[in-house]
Each structure stands twice: as structure tokens, then as C-alpha cells.
Design a protein around this motif. Structure first.
Motif, PDB file in Angstrom:
ATOM      1  N   SER A  10       3.923  -3.179   7.767  1.00  0.00           N
ATOM      2  CA  SER A  10       4.695  -4.422   7.860  1.00  0.00           C
ATOM      3  C   SER A  10       4.068  -5.544   7.039  1.00  0.00           C
ATOM      4  CB  SER A  10       4.842  -4.854   9.318  1.00  0.00           C
ATOM      5  OG  SER A  10       3.583  -5.157   9.876  1.00  0.00           O
ATOM      6  N   ALA A  11       2.772  -5.477   6.825  1.00  0.00           N
ATOM      7  CA  ALA A  11       2.082  -6.549   6.103  1.00  0.00           C
ATOM      8  C   ALA A  11       1.883  -6.235   4.622  1.00  0.00           C
ATOM      9  CB  ALA A  11       0.722  -6.821   6.750  1.00  0.00           C
ATOM     10  N   ILE A  12       1.471  -5.020   4.296  1.00  0.00           N
ATOM     11  CA  ILE A  12       1.142  -4.709   2.904  1.00  0.00           C
ATOM     12  C   ILE A  12       1.799  -3.431   2.400  1.00  0.00           C
ATOM     13  CG2 ILE A  12      -1.038  -5.975   2.902  1.00  0.00           C
ATOM     14  CD1 ILE A  12      -2.475  -3.306   3.324  1.00  0.00           C
ATOM     15  N   GLY A  13       2.700  -2.860   3.169  1.00  0.00           N
ATOM     16  CA  GLY A  13       3.341  -1.601   2.792  1.00  0.00           C
ATOM     17  C   GLY A  13       4.232  -1.677   1.577  1.00  0.00           C
ATOM     18  N   HIS A  14       4.618  -2.858   1.175  1.00  0.00           N
ATOM     19  CA  HIS A  14       5.494  -3.004   0.015  1.00  0.00           C
ATOM     20  C   HIS A  14       4.740  -2.967  -1.314  1.00  0.00           C
ATOM     21  CE1 HIS A  14       4.097  -7.030   1.041  1.00  0.00           C
ATOM     22  NE2 HIS A  14       4.292  -7.351  -0.220  1.00  0.00           N
ATOM     23  N   TYR A  15       3.409  -3.074  -1.273  1.00  0.00           N
ATOM     24  CA  TYR A  15       2.623  -3.020  -2.503  1.00  0.00           C
ATOM     25  C   TYR A  15       2.474  -1.584  -2.979  1.00  0.00           C
ATOM     26  CZ  TYR A  15       1.040  -7.795  -1.633  1.00  0.00           C
ATOM     27  OH  TYR A  15       0.984  -9.144  -1.424  1.00  0.00           O
ATOM     28  N   LYS A  16       2.520  -1.410  -4.287  1.00  0.00           N
ATOM     29  CA  LYS A  16       2.139  -0.128  -4.850  1.00  0.00           C
ATOM     30  C   LYS A  16       0.629  -0.014  -4.705  1.00  0.00           C
ATOM     31  CE  LYS A  16       5.839   0.298  -8.151  1.00  0.00           C
ATOM     32  NZ  LYS A  16       6.221   0.451  -9.561  1.00  0.00           N
ATOM     33  N   LEU A  17       0.152   1.194  -4.516  1.00  0.00           N
ATOM     34  CA  LEU A  17      -1.275   1.395  -4.300  1.00  0.00           C
ATOM     35  C   LEU A  17      -2.096   0.797  -5.443  1.00  0.00           C
ATOM     36  CD1 LEU A  17      -2.981   2.630  -2.112  1.00  0.00           C
ATOM     37  CD2 LEU A  17      -2.898   4.795  -3.312  1.00  0.00           C
ATOM     38  N   LYS A  18      -1.635   0.931  -6.661  1.00  0.00           N
ATOM     39  CA  LYS A  18      -2.372   0.406  -7.822  1.00  0.00           C
ATOM     40  C   LYS A  18      -2.407  -1.125  -7.851  1.00  0.00           C
ATOM     41  CE  LYS A  18       1.434   0.378 -11.058  1.00  0.00           C
ATOM     42  NZ  LYS A  18       1.459  -0.393 -12.259  1.00  0.00           N
ATOM     43  N   ASP A  19      -1.478  -1.763  -7.137  1.00  0.00           N
ATOM     44  CA  ASP A  19      -1.414  -3.221  -7.113  1.00  0.00           C
ATOM     45  C   ASP A  19      -2.109  -3.844  -5.908  1.00  0.00           C
ATOM     46  OD1 ASP A  19       0.077  -3.199  -9.465  1.00  0.00           O
ATOM     47  OD2 ASP A  19       1.981  -3.068  -8.358  1.00  0.00           O
ATOM     48  N   LEU A  20      -2.597  -3.008  -5.023  1.00  0.00           N
ATOM     49  CA  LEU A  20      -3.266  -3.506  -3.823  1.00  0.00           C
ATOM     50  C   LEU A  20      -4.596  -4.137  -4.208  1.00  0.00           C
ATOM     51  CD1 LEU A  20      -2.830  -3.597  -0.792  1.00  0.00           C
ATOM     52  CD2 LEU A  20      -4.065  -1.446  -0.625  1.00  0.00           C
ATOM     53  N   ARG A  21      -4.825  -5.334  -3.704  1.00  0.00           N
ATOM     54  CA  ARG A  21      -6.040  -6.071  -4.056  1.00  0.00           C
ATOM     55  C   ARG A  21      -6.859  -6.350  -2.805  1.00  0.00           C
ATOM     56  NH1 ARG A  21      -5.503  -9.526  -8.967  1.00  0.00           N
ATOM     57  NH2 ARG A  21      -6.857 -10.860  -7.764  1.00  0.00           N
ATOM     58  N   LEU A  22      -8.141  -6.532  -2.999  1.00  0.00           N
ATOM     59  CA  LEU A  22      -9.052  -6.790  -1.895  1.00  0.00           C
ATOM     60  C   LEU A  22      -8.630  -8.002  -1.080  1.00  0.00           C
ATOM     61  CD1 LEU A  22     -11.621  -6.117  -0.377  1.00  0.00           C
ATOM     62  CD2 LEU A  22     -12.883  -7.458  -2.045  1.00  0.00           C
ATOM     63  N   GLU A  23      -8.158  -9.045  -1.733  1.00  0.00           N
ATOM     64  CA  GLU A  23      -7.783 -10.245  -0.979  1.00  0.00           C
ATOM     65  C   GLU A  23      -6.579 -10.008  -0.072  1.00  0.00           C
ATOM     66  OE1 GLU A  23      -6.625 -11.147  -5.351  1.00  0.00           O
ATOM     67  OE2 GLU A  23      -8.339 -10.293  -4.341  1.00  0.00           O
ATOM     68  N   TYR A  24      -5.687  -9.062  -0.428  1.00  0.00           N
ATOM     69  CA  TYR A  24      -4.566  -8.729   0.457  1.00  0.00           C
ATOM     70  C   TYR A  24      -5.080  -8.050   1.724  1.00  0.00           C
ATOM     71  CZ  TYR A  24      -1.952  -9.250  -3.945  1.00  0.00           C
ATOM     72  OH  TYR A  24      -1.438  -9.690  -5.129  1.00  0.00           O
ATOM     73  N   LEU A  25      -6.028  -7.156   1.541  1.00  0.00           N
ATOM     74  CA  LEU A  25      -6.620  -6.469   2.699  1.00  0.00           C
ATOM     75  C   LEU A  25      -7.393  -7.448   3.575  1.00  0.00           C
ATOM     76  CD1 LEU A  25      -7.886  -3.231   0.945  1.00  0.00           C
ATOM     77  CD2 LEU A  25      -5.872  -3.489   2.390  1.00  0.00           C
ATOM     78  N   GLN A  26      -8.125  -8.351   2.945  1.00  0.00           N
ATOM     79  CA  GLN A  26      -8.883  -9.336   3.708  1.00  0.00           C
ATOM     80  C   GLN A  26      -7.951 -10.262   4.473  1.00  0.00           C
ATOM     81  OE1 GLN A  26     -12.399  -9.385   3.968  1.00  0.00           O
ATOM     82  NE2 GLN A  26     -11.783 -10.640   5.710  1.00  0.00           N
ATOM     83  N   ALA A  27      -6.862 -10.675   3.856  1.00  0.00           N
ATOM     84  CA  ALA A  27      -5.888 -11.529   4.540  1.00  0.00           C
ATOM     85  C   ALA A  27      -5.275 -10.800   5.732  1.00  0.00           C
ATOM     86  CB  ALA A  27      -4.798 -11.976   3.567  1.00  0.00           C
ATOM     87  N   LEU A  28      -4.967  -9.516   5.564  1.00  0.00           N
ATOM     88  CA  LEU A  28      -4.447  -8.717   6.673  1.00  0.00           C
ATOM     89  C   LEU A  28      -5.480  -8.654   7.799  1.00  0.00           C
ATOM     90  CD1 LEU A  28      -2.513  -6.738   8.064  1.00  0.00           C
ATOM     91  CD2 LEU A  28      -3.537  -4.917   6.677  1.00  0.00           C
ATOM     92  N   MET A  61       0.825  -1.185   0.000  1.00  0.00           N
ATOM     93  CA  MET A  61       0.000   0.000   0.000  1.00  0.00           C
ATOM     94  C   MET A  61       0.865   1.242   0.000  1.00  0.00           C
ATOM     95  SD  MET A  61      -3.141   1.132   1.832  1.00  0.00           S
ATOM     96  CE  MET A  61      -3.994   1.007   2.870  1.00  0.00           C
ATOM     97  N   LYS A  62       2.013   1.110  -0.393  1.00  0.00           N
ATOM     98  CA  LYS A  62       2.959   2.207  -0.489  1.00  0.00           C
ATOM     99  C   LYS A  62       2.990   3.018   0.788  1.00  0.00           C
ATOM    100  CE  LYS A  62       6.049   3.118  -3.343  1.00  0.00           C
ATOM    101  NZ  LYS A  62       7.226   2.422  -3.171  1.00  0.00           N
ATOM    102  N   LYS A  63       3.970   2.765   1.559  1.00  0.00           N
ATOM    103  CA  LYS A  63       4.130   3.394   2.867  1.00  0.00           C
ATOM    104  C   LYS A  63       3.979   4.910   2.797  1.00  0.00           C
ATOM    105  CE  LYS A  63       7.480  -0.079   4.104  1.00  0.00           C
ATOM    106  NZ  LYS A  63       8.837  -0.346   4.496  1.00  0.00           N
ATOM    107  N   ASP A  64       4.479   5.489   1.738  1.00  0.00           N
ATOM    108  CA  ASP A  64       4.460   6.944   1.627  1.00  0.00           C
ATOM    109  C   ASP A  64       3.041   7.503   1.653  1.00  0.00           C
ATOM    110  OD1 ASP A  64       7.204   6.698   1.356  1.00  0.00           O
ATOM    111  OD2 ASP A  64       7.155   6.860  -0.819  1.00  0.00           O
ATOM    112  N   TRP A  65       2.119   6.845   0.996  1.00  0.00           N
ATOM    113  CA  TRP A  65       0.759   7.380   0.936  1.00  0.00           C
ATOM    114  C   TRP A  65       0.103   7.407   2.313  1.00  0.00           C
ATOM    115  CZ3 TRP A  65      -2.403  10.665  -0.489  1.00  0.00           C
ATOM    116  CH2 TRP A  65      -3.752  10.571  -0.186  1.00  0.00           C
ATOM    117  N   LEU A  66       0.252   6.363   3.092  1.00  0.00           N
ATOM    118  CA  LEU A  66      -0.372   6.357   4.418  1.00  0.00           C
ATOM    119  C   LEU A  66       0.194   7.456   5.308  1.00  0.00           C
ATOM    120  CD1 LEU A  66      -0.865   2.610   5.356  1.00  0.00           C
ATOM    121  CD2 LEU A  66      -2.598   4.349   4.973  1.00  0.00           C
TER     122      LEU A  66
END
Length: 64
Positions: A36-54, A1-6
Motif C-alpha cells: 500500500s505504501a511502496i508497491g507501485h514502485y518498480k524495483l529498480k526505482d526503489l530508493r533508500l529514502e522511500y524505505l526509510q519514510a515507510l 517495490m513491484k507487488k509481484d516480486w514480494l
């Protein structure tokens, strides 16, 4: 989720409207749990299943 955006969202959009303690809590949640869990993803690559898994993982750890 790109750390910078948050961090931009928190510091530029929310800081002025939050109590100091809430701001500190959000900062902790972002750094300890989200980045720590999803910060390495680019925002455009973030998917619903990643958020659900988190969410599922944190819920199983006893967090809400």
C-alpha cells in the motif's frame, strides 16, 4: 517495490520454510503495509529514502 516480486519471494522462496502462521503474518504485512505504501514502485526505482519514510511512518503508528 513491484507487488509481484514480494509475492514471488513469499510464495516461491519462503513458503516452504515458514510456519503457516508466520507465512500468513508476512502475507498480511506485505499486503497491508508494504504494497500500500511502496508497491507501485518498480524495483529498480526503489530508493533508500522511500524505505526509510515507510519505516518512519509505521514506527510513528506504533508498529515495529
Amino acid at each position: 517495490m513491484k507487488k509481484d516480486w514480494l509475492h514471488t519471494w513469499l510464495w516461491e522462496y519462503k513458503k516452504q520454510t515458514l510456519r503457516h502462521s508466520t507465512f500468513k503474518d508476512y502475507l498480511c504485512y506485505i499486503e497491508r503495509h508494504i504494497n500500500s505504501a511502496i508497491g507501485h514502485y518498480k524495483l529498480k526505482d526503489l530508493r533508500l529514502e522511500y524505505l526509510q519514510a515507510l519505516y518512519n511512518t509505521k514506527y510513528q503508528e506504533g508498529l515495529s
